[in-house]
Scaffold this active site. Structure first.
Site, mmCIF file in Angstrom:
data_model
loop_
_atom_site.group_PDB
_atom_site.id
_atom_site.type_symbol
_atom_site.label_atom_id
_atom_site.label_comp_id
_atom_site.label_asym_id
_atom_site.label_seq_id
_atom_site.Cartn_x
_atom_site.Cartn_y
_atom_site.Cartn_z
ATOM 1 N N SER A 127 1.027 -1.225 0.536
ATOM 2 C CA SER A 127 -0.081 0.058 0.142
ATOM 3 C C SER A 127 0.939 1.483 0.047
ATOM 4 O O SER A 127 2.272 1.343 0.499
ATOM 5 C CB SER A 127 -0.972 -0.129 1.143
ATOM 6 O OG SER A 127 -1.462 1.278 1.696
ATOM 7 N N CYS A 128 0.840 2.105 -0.625
ATOM 8 C CA CYS A 128 0.923 3.709 -0.508
ATOM 9 C C CYS A 128 1.131 4.209 1.093
ATOM 10 O O CYS A 128 2.346 4.309 1.161
ATOM 11 C CB CYS A 128 -0.231 4.850 -1.581
ATOM 12 S SG CYS A 128 0.648 6.321 -1.064
#
Length: 269
Positions: A127-128
């Protein structure tokens, strides 16, 4: 995403535009060059799994789960504001000032080269929000705002997520499976490397107030935007040129070719 890309098209022609919006239903977005995982698939190679919504951003970076959040998008001619790096830093400063104005206890913004930090980020299934890039906004050492940029024909688009709650575990492609429509798996609290405003403020201010403060500070940093709106339907939709462009890009963003094969969208007719 189609509206954000249409904003970028107008920015290349000299406009500066700002909008804030939310997501219904909750949705996973993939970065422009990120591989779409098979776990998103339903029964057909071109269909999403039932109960899962996904889009591909025109910007790069890693996956983001768009649940309870305020999403911002700013598009402007890059040279008018000193180039993409200057835009990125100015947006982060303005967002920080706007969030502090409603009482958010942000960490000190890192002074490292933010654009270099974005460039060095490895495209992966993570995930970012797992790893704050230099210059991004954090609180209690955890990432509160995730941002990404796209440059095209002299225009720059920067958009990102300001988390009201941390639900990023629902869309972390490197670990737990994608959950339909934001339903949290049993035993998962959502506490991780990301943080939402609900853990920082009690009570969380009305999102409309937060957007007002953010708009004020971004407008001060970039002058008076040609179109500033607190939702996708207020202010922006009145622009005939933007609406026409967005309609063209919407066809691309709804296509399986764009989501799965990473084809570059054609210019809107």
């Amino acid at each position: 995403m189609a509206l954000d890309e249409a904003m970028l098209e107008l920015a290349a022609g000299g406009s500066t535009l700002l909008r804030f919006y939310g997501w219904e239903p909750w949705c996973l977005s993939l970065g422009r060059h990120q591989t779409a995982p098979n776990r998103l698939l339903g029964s057909s190679p071109d269909d999403l799994r039932p109960g899962v919504d996904a889009v591909r951003r025109p910007t790069g970076g890693r996956s983001v789960f768009h649940g309870p959040e305020i999403t911002y998008a700013l598009a402007c001619p890059a040279r008018a504001w000193g180039g993409p790096r200057a835009v990125l830093q100015a947006v982060h400063r303005a967002l920080a000032e706007g969030l502090r104005a409603v009482g958010v206890p942000l960490d000190t913004v890192q002074s490292a080269d933010a654009e270099a930090g974005f460039a060095a980020a490895r495209i992966s299934a993570a995930s970012c929000f797992r790893d704050p890039a230099p210059g991004e906004l954090t609180a209690r050492g955890r990432k509160l705002v995730g941002s990404a940029q796209c440059r095209r024909r002299g225009g720059v688009l920067q958009h990102g997520s300001i988390l009201l709650e941390d639900k990023q575990h629902l869309g972390d492609l490197a670990g737990r499976d994608i959950e339909p429509r934001g339903s949290a798996p049993a035993g998962v609290s959502g506490r991780g490397p990301a943080i939402g405003l609900n853990e920082l403020l009690d009570p969380v201010p009305d999102p409309r107030l937060i957007v007002e403060r953010l708009t004020d500070h971004v407008a001060r940093a970039f002058g008076s935007p040609a179109a500033a709106a607190t939702s996708a339907s207020a202010g922006i939709a009145t622009s005939a040129a933007l609406t026409r462009l967005a309609t063209g890009y919407e066809r691309v963003h709804r296509s399986g070719a764009w989501l799965w094969r990473r084809e570059r969208p054609l210019p809107a007719a």
